[in-house]
Design a protein around this motif. Structure first.
Motif, PDB file in Angstrom:
ATOM      1  N   GLU A 131      -0.868  10.881  21.479  1.00 45.76           N
ATOM      2  CA  GLU A 131       0.322  10.679  22.312  1.00 45.76           C
ATOM      3  C   GLU A 131       1.602  11.110  21.608  1.00 45.76           C
ATOM      4  O   GLU A 131       2.516  11.627  22.231  1.00 45.76           O
ATOM      5  N   LEU A 166       7.733  14.200  19.142  1.00 39.95           N
ATOM      6  CA  LEU A 166       7.319  14.402  20.527  1.00 39.95           C
ATOM      7  C   LEU A 166       6.490  13.193  20.948  1.00 39.95           C
ATOM      8  O   LEU A 166       5.501  12.860  20.290  1.00 39.95           O
ATOM      9  N   LEU A 169       2.739  12.698  24.903  1.00 44.06           N
ATOM     10  CA  LEU A 169       2.347  14.073  25.196  1.00 44.06           C
ATOM     11  C   LEU A 169       1.293  14.169  26.292  1.00 44.06           C
ATOM     12  O   LEU A 169       1.195  15.199  26.970  1.00 44.06           O
ATOM     13  N   PRO A 173       5.910  13.485  28.755  1.00 43.10           N
ATOM     14  CA  PRO A 173       6.452  13.798  27.429  1.00 43.10           C
ATOM     15  C   PRO A 173       7.972  13.654  27.345  1.00 43.10           C
ATOM     16  O   PRO A 173       8.691  13.932  28.300  1.00 43.10           O
ATOM     17  N   TYR A 175      11.194  13.412  23.826  1.00 44.87           N
ATOM     18  CA  TYR A 175      11.384  13.762  22.420  1.00 44.87           C
ATOM     19  C   TYR A 175      12.545  12.992  21.809  1.00 44.87           C
ATOM     20  O   TYR A 175      13.437  12.499  22.496  1.00 44.87           O
TER      21      TYR A 175
END
Length: 276
Positions: A131, A166, A169, A173, A175
């Protein structure tokens, strides 16, 4: 259409134990960047493929070279980077126990780190579900990357350090960025330090960005938010001083050898479709 190769030579060879597939491209170019030689070799033994990519300059000196070992077991692909990489004629060491495992529903990166003794960059999955993936830079020269892409000595240089994370995912997603570039130089002129903070949260839909450039002749801050749900923007720019010559590489067709400084303040509000 962006890639061109004047000649491509393909070589196949085999014996009872392995199969070799080799490719040589000469006088190559991609988007006006020239790559005199590109060599790709592949050796297939049982279920393992050993691949090597090498890009050489006009003097046949390797600018980039790395090896990749790959195999498949059931539906899982495993990639391992060879123990050394050449970037811009310089040897970098790679952790021996690195791996990239590609599952049908996730990717796990483990111990992928390149280092030359003073600079390093790494990638590591932070959980068994793939993830969250973290990239860490420690005094990594940004000139290495730009020189590698163009095969020419970069006029811009600086030391990149910090983290890029990140998250989620496999689902939604987003960041987090916390990076800084120290000792930024253009040619021989010292520019300063650039600090980059950015985050994206899909739950709130808010993209946050904060950029700060600080140096003897440069002092700029740009920060703000973008709401991805309603496209509303709220950005501010405080430019106490910014040297004009920094724009030369990005507008070389219309300006060069610029001098002087820019100053001023600006705000951007409204929506991304109708900014104010």
């Amino acid at each position: 259409d962006d890639f061109f190769s004047e000649t491509i030579q393909l070589d196949l060879n085999s014996d009872q134990q392995d199969l070799g597939i080799n490719l040589l491209g000469s006088n190559n170019s991609y988007k006006k960047n020239e790559f005199p030689q590109i060599v790709i070799t592949n050796k297939i033994i049982d279920q393992t493929i050993n691949s090597t990519l090498e890009i050489k300059d006009q003097d046949e000196i390797p600018k980039l070279k790395f090896s990749l070992f790959s195999n498949q077991q059931d539906s899982i692909y495993t990639l391992v980077v060879g123990d050394s990489v050449i970037l811009n004629n310089q040897k970098w060491l790679v952790k021996a126990d690195n791996s990239i495992k590609i599952f049908p529903n996730k990717i796990i990166v483990n111990n992928l780190e390149l280092s030359d003794g003073t600079e390093s960059m790494s990638a590591q999955s932070l959980d068994s579900n793939g993830e969250n993936l973290e990239f860490v830079f420690n005094d990594f020269s940004i000139g290495e990357l730009t020189s590698l892409l163009t095969l020419e000595t970069s006029k811009f240089n600086g030391n990149l350090k910090g983290k890029l994370l990140l998250k989620n995912l496999n689902s939604d997603p987003y960041y987090d960025v916390n990076l800084r570039i120290d000792e930024i130089k253009y040619d021989t002129a010292y520019i300063g330090t650039l600090v980059i903070e950015a985050s994206d949260n899909p739950q709130s839909g808010i993209l946050f960005t904060d950029l700060k450039l600080q140096g003897p002749n440069n002092k700029v801050q740009a920060k703000g938010t973008l709401n991805t749900n309603n496209r509303k923007v709220n950005y501010s720019l405080d430019m106490e001083s910014l040297e004009l010559k920094l724009f030369d590489p990005f507008a070389s067709d219309i300006i060069k050898e610029s001098s002087g400084r820019l100053t001023g303040r600006a705000t951007l509000t409204g929506t991304s479709d109708k900014p104010v």
